[in-house]
Design a protein around this motif. Structure first.
Motif, PDB file in Angstrom:
ATOM      1  N   THR A   4       0.965  -1.161   0.010  1.00 32.29           N
ATOM      2  CA  THR A   4      -0.001  -0.072   0.222  1.00 32.29           C
ATOM      3  C   THR A   4       0.864   1.136  -0.021  1.00 32.29           C
ATOM      4  O   THR A   4       1.734   1.462   0.908  1.00 32.29           O
ATOM      5  N   VAL A   5       0.566   2.087  -1.070  1.00 34.37           N
ATOM      6  CA  VAL A   5       1.440   3.215  -0.986  1.00 34.37           C
ATOM      7  C   VAL A   5       0.598   4.472  -1.079  1.00 34.37           C
ATOM      8  O   VAL A   5      -0.512   4.603  -1.867  1.00 34.37           O
ATOM      9  N   ALA A   6       0.589   5.386  -0.103  1.00 35.82           N
ATOM     10  CA  ALA A   6       0.017   6.803  -0.255  1.00 35.82           C
ATOM     11  C   ALA A   6       0.841   7.885  -0.584  1.00 35.82           C
ATOM     12  O   ALA A   6       1.976   7.923  -0.059  1.00 35.82           O
ATOM     13  N   VAL A   7       0.487   8.755  -1.597  1.00 35.52           N
ATOM     14  CA  VAL A   7       1.056  10.114  -1.886  1.00 35.52           C
ATOM     15  C   VAL A   7       0.131  11.159  -1.478  1.00 35.52           C
ATOM     16  O   VAL A   7      -0.947  11.337  -1.442  1.00 35.52           O
ATOM     17  N   LEU A   8       0.870  11.833  -0.649  1.00 33.92           N
ATOM     18  CA  LEU A   8       0.295  13.078   0.315  1.00 33.92           C
ATOM     19  C   LEU A   8       0.472  14.260  -0.393  1.00 33.92           C
ATOM     20  O   LEU A   8       1.737  14.860  -0.699  1.00 33.92           O
ATOM     21  N   VAL A  20       6.495  11.219 -11.079  1.00 33.62           N
ATOM     22  CA  VAL A  20       7.423  10.045 -10.696  1.00 33.62           C
ATOM     23  C   VAL A  20       6.877   8.986  -9.818  1.00 33.62           C
ATOM     24  O   VAL A  20       6.921   7.867  -9.962  1.00 33.62           O
ATOM     25  N   VAL A  21       6.164   9.722  -8.722  1.00 33.85           N
ATOM     26  CA  VAL A  21       5.719   8.768  -7.623  1.00 33.85           C
ATOM     27  C   VAL A  21       4.441   7.989  -8.479  1.00 33.85           C
ATOM     28  O   VAL A  21       4.436   6.487  -8.174  1.00 33.85           O
ATOM     29  N   CYS A  22       3.626   8.455  -9.240  1.00 30.57           N
ATOM     30  CA  CYS A  22       2.708   7.880 -10.019  1.00 30.57           C
ATOM     31  C   CYS A  22       3.157   6.727 -10.913  1.00 30.57           C
ATOM     32  O   CYS A  22       2.745   5.530 -10.847  1.00 30.57           O
ATOM     33  N   GLU A  23       4.407   7.200 -11.655  1.00 31.46           N
ATOM     34  CA  GLU A  23       4.861   6.231 -12.459  1.00 31.46           C
ATOM     35  C   GLU A  23       5.536   5.017 -11.642  1.00 31.46           C
ATOM     36  O   GLU A  23       5.249   3.787 -12.467  1.00 31.46           O
ATOM     37  N   VAL A  24       6.260   5.146 -10.759  1.00 33.67           N
ATOM     38  CA  VAL A  24       7.097   4.164 -10.182  1.00 33.67           C
ATOM     39  C   VAL A  24       6.008   3.217  -9.270  1.00 33.67           C
ATOM     40  O   VAL A  24       5.935   1.945  -9.428  1.00 33.67           O
ATOM     41  N   PHE A  25       4.883   3.628  -8.706  1.00 36.08           N
ATOM     42  CA  PHE A  25       4.097   3.090  -7.654  1.00 36.08           C
ATOM     43  C   PHE A  25       2.653   2.961  -8.164  1.00 36.08           C
ATOM     44  O   PHE A  25       2.037   2.117  -7.524  1.00 36.08           O
ATOM     45  N   GLY A  26       2.272   3.746  -8.970  1.00 43.94           N
ATOM     46  CA  GLY A  26       0.703   3.876  -9.475  1.00 43.94           C
ATOM     47  C   GLY A  26       0.257   3.080 -10.499  1.00 43.94           C
ATOM     48  O   GLY A  26      -0.979   2.847 -10.531  1.00 43.94           O
ATOM     49  N   LEU A  27       1.407   2.674 -11.395  1.00 41.03           N
ATOM     50  CA  LEU A  27       0.718   2.054 -12.459  1.00 41.03           C
ATOM     51  C   LEU A  27       0.697   0.434 -12.224  1.00 41.03           C
ATOM     52  O   LEU A  27       1.415  -0.058 -11.563  1.00 41.03           O
ATOM     53  N   ASP A  28      -0.250  -0.145 -12.916  1.00 42.28           N
ATOM     54  CA  ASP A  28      -0.516  -1.582 -12.693  1.00 42.28           C
ATOM     55  C   ASP A  28       0.488  -2.145 -13.941  1.00 42.28           C
ATOM     56  O   ASP A  28       0.262  -2.476 -15.043  1.00 42.28           O
ATOM     57  N   ARG A  29       1.553  -2.855 -13.060  1.00 43.06           N
ATOM     58  CA  ARG A  29       2.593  -3.671 -14.011  1.00 43.06           C
ATOM     59  C   ARG A  29       2.528  -5.208 -13.303  1.00 43.06           C
ATOM     60  O   ARG A  29       3.723  -5.986 -13.700  1.00 43.06           O
ATOM     61  N   THR A  30       1.355  -5.780 -13.126  1.00 47.70           N
ATOM     62  CA  THR A  30       1.484  -7.039 -12.538  1.00 47.70           C
ATOM     63  C   THR A  30       1.591  -8.013 -13.848  1.00 47.70           C
ATOM     64  O   THR A  30       1.907  -9.109 -13.572  1.00 47.70           O
ATOM     65  N   ASP A  31       1.445  -7.533 -15.069  1.00 49.62           N
ATOM     66  CA  ASP A  31       1.410  -8.473 -16.206  1.00 49.62           C
ATOM     67  C   ASP A  31       3.068  -8.704 -16.363  1.00 49.62           C
ATOM     68  O   ASP A  31       3.202  -9.697 -17.382  1.00 49.62           O
ATOM     69  N   PRO A  35       4.724  -6.896  -8.238  1.00 46.24           N
ATOM     70  CA  PRO A  35       3.539  -7.061  -7.284  1.00 46.24           C
ATOM     71  C   PRO A  35       2.452  -5.925  -7.434  1.00 46.24           C
ATOM     72  O   PRO A  35       2.809  -4.867  -7.699  1.00 46.24           O
ATOM     73  N   ALA A  36       1.202  -6.069  -7.096  1.00 44.90           N
ATOM     74  CA  ALA A  36       0.137  -5.321  -7.105  1.00 44.90           C
ATOM     75  C   ALA A  36       0.258  -4.386  -5.953  1.00 44.90           C
ATOM     76  O   ALA A  36       0.542  -4.631  -4.932  1.00 44.90           O
ATOM     77  N   ILE A  37      -0.082  -2.970  -6.187  1.00 47.06           N
ATOM     78  CA  ILE A  37       0.245  -2.084  -5.127  1.00 47.06           C
ATOM     79  C   ILE A  37      -1.128  -1.166  -5.023  1.00 47.06           C
ATOM     80  O   ILE A  37      -1.796  -0.786  -6.067  1.00 47.06           O
ATOM     81  N   ASP A  38      -1.629  -1.013  -3.805  1.00 50.76           N
ATOM     82  CA  ASP A  38      -2.859  -0.122  -3.629  1.00 50.76           C
ATOM     83  C   ASP A  38      -2.197   1.353  -3.398  1.00 50.76           C
ATOM     84  O   ASP A  38      -1.702   1.537  -2.550  1.00 50.76           O
ATOM     85  N   PHE A  39      -2.504   2.067  -4.403  1.00 54.20           N
ATOM     86  CA  PHE A  39      -1.980   3.266  -4.535  1.00 54.20           C
ATOM     87  C   PHE A  39      -3.005   4.313  -4.326  1.00 54.20           C
ATOM     88  O   PHE A  39      -4.065   4.181  -4.738  1.00 54.20           O
ATOM     89  N   ARG A  40      -2.647   5.044  -3.284  1.00 55.64           N
ATOM     90  CA  ARG A  40      -3.690   6.200  -2.928  1.00 55.64           C
ATOM     91  C   ARG A  40      -3.330   7.621  -3.177  1.00 55.64           C
ATOM     92  O   ARG A  40      -2.122   7.601  -2.559  1.00 55.64           O
ATOM     93  N   VAL A  41      -4.207   8.456  -3.763  1.00 55.69           N
ATOM     94  CA  VAL A  41      -3.582   9.651  -3.878  1.00 55.69           C
ATOM     95  C   VAL A  41      -4.434  10.575  -2.769  1.00 55.69           C
ATOM     96  O   VAL A  41      -5.756  10.498  -2.550  1.00 55.69           O
ATOM     97  N   CYS A  42      -3.750  11.205  -1.671  1.00 54.06           N
ATOM     98  CA  CYS A  42      -4.530  11.706  -0.557  1.00 54.06           C
ATOM     99  C   CYS A  42      -4.170  13.093  -0.458  1.00 54.06           C
ATOM    100  O   CYS A  42      -3.414  13.699  -1.016  1.00 54.06           O
ATOM    101  N   GLY A  43      -4.970  13.903  -0.040  1.00 54.73           N
ATOM    102  CA  GLY A  43      -4.872  15.279   0.285  1.00 54.73           C
ATOM    103  C   GLY A  43      -5.763  15.741   1.653  1.00 54.73           C
ATOM    104  O   GLY A  43      -6.225  14.682   2.142  1.00 54.73           O
ATOM    105  N   PRO A  44      -5.746  17.035   1.750  1.00 56.38           N
ATOM    106  CA  PRO A  44      -6.306  17.390   3.239  1.00 56.38           C
ATOM    107  C   PRO A  44      -7.820  16.873   3.119  1.00 56.38           C
ATOM    108  O   PRO A  44      -8.387  16.632   4.291  1.00 56.38           O
ATOM    109  N   ALA A  45      -8.567  17.012   1.926  1.00 59.70           N
ATOM    110  CA  ALA A  45      -9.895  16.478   1.830  1.00 59.70           C
ATOM    111  C   ALA A  45     -10.155  15.820   0.663  1.00 59.70           C
ATOM    112  O   ALA A  45      -9.791  16.257  -0.625  1.00 59.70           O
TER     113      ALA A  45
END
Length: 323
Positions: A4-8, A20-31, A35-45
């Motif tokens: 699980t990766v969260a970008v703040l 860069v963070v999206c490219e490394v951790f956010g793209l689905d490359r399971t093919d 490994p699959a990563i639960d990628f979350r884009v987070c902000g104040p709200a």
């Protein structure tokens, strides 16, 4: 592991560093075996757009600050050289770190980590042009303005812009193994990862492929890691003086031949530890280290794990030999 990766994000998002963070951790490359990563884009709200450093571009995070909970990694892209972060954002980052998340900052993202108290008593880096300001803002930390990134275990800070790629791939390599890092790097069309200790400012960051480029020599060195190399032998192969070779090498790679070779040898050792059951002395011989003890020294200094621990963690087969 990084499941699980969260970008703040906060206002004034730096789009390249976020990308860069999206490219490394956010793209689905399971093919291709990533490994699959639960990628979350987070902000104040959640659902509230945030401004960026690109005119006319906003980013709307899907998650609020609660998205940081349970994350294995919280990535903080560049935030600008500021200390006036919203208290809930600072508190959420501090809480995530206290709950065991690795925190990775890119460029001025270190300022937010500093506001959360995560830099206190530690060594960190940021873009060289922000280093003095970061040191003044957070005097309890040691700021190294010369390196690409600093790995402090559960805190990784990186220099400006493209150095974030190096830090992200370093973390992938550290947590998911060399094979996964190499797969991601190939998809991103970037070269083998640079060592974190390399200096930020190099004379010629992107070497021009001219007749006097060292590209052929670098390729030959990678293909002959098991052989001894000296400044004299390498400069002779490049058909230049030793002084010219050293200058051109630093201009094209940002480091010295010895440091570059050591890094390449360690990367090769990683792959052999993952993919073979060779013993430590055999691996040392294939990688150009004079002995298993020398391999252990450089491997632990570069990777942060002993070869035996690395093999137990990332070896692909149950019957791999001990080292």
């Amino acid at each position: 592991m990084l499941s699980t990766v969260a970008v703040l994000l906060t206002d004034r998002i730096a789009m390249f560093e976020f990308g860069v963070v999206c490219e490394v951790f956010g793209l689905d490359r399971t093919d291709v075996g990533v490994p699959a990563i639960d990628f979350r884009v987070c902000g104040p709200a959640a659902g509230v757009p945030l401004t960026s450093n690109t005119p006319g571009v906003t980013v709307t995070p899907e998650h609020g600050l609660d998205g940081l909970r349970g994350a294995d990694l919280v990535a903080v892209p560049a935030t600008g050289t500021r200390t006036d972060f919203p208290a809930p954002v600072v508190d959420a980052l501090r809480a995530a770190a206290e709950q065991g998340a690795i925190v990775l900052t890119i460029c001025s993202g270190a300022f937010l980590a500093g506001a959360a108290g995560l830099l206190d008593g530690r060594t960190c880096t940021t873009h060289w042009s922000h280093a003095d300001e970061l040191a003044r803002a957070y005097s309890a930390t040691t700021v190294d303005p010369d390196v690409l990134f600093v790995d402090e275990g559960n805190l990784i800070t990186s220099a400006g812009t493209a150095a974030g790629i190096d830090a992200c791939l370093h973390l992938v390599r550290r947590e998911l193994g060399a094979a996964v890092a190499n797969t991601v790097a190939r998809r991103m069309v970037v070269p083998p990862q640079r060592d974190g200790g390399q200096r930020q400012f190099i004379e010629r960051p992107v070497p021009t492929c001219t007749g006097d480029s060292l590209t052929d020599t670098l390729t030959w060195m990678r293909e002959h890691l098991d052989e001894p190399h000296t400044a004299a032998s390498l400069s002779a192969r490049a058909a230049v003086s030793t002084r010219t070779f050293a200058r051109r090498f630093a201009a094209e790679t940002g480091t010295t031949p010895v440091k570059w070779l050591t890094t390449q040898r360690v990367l090769h050792a990683q792959q052999l530890l993952e993919d073979t059951d060779l013993g430590l002395e055999q691996i040392a011989a294939r990688c150009g280290f004079g002995s298993g003890s020398l391999l252990r020294h450089h491997f632990h200094r570069t990777i942060g794990l002993a070869p035996a621990d690395y093999r137990r963690r990332f070896g692909r087969r149950d019957d791999v030999g001990t080292v």
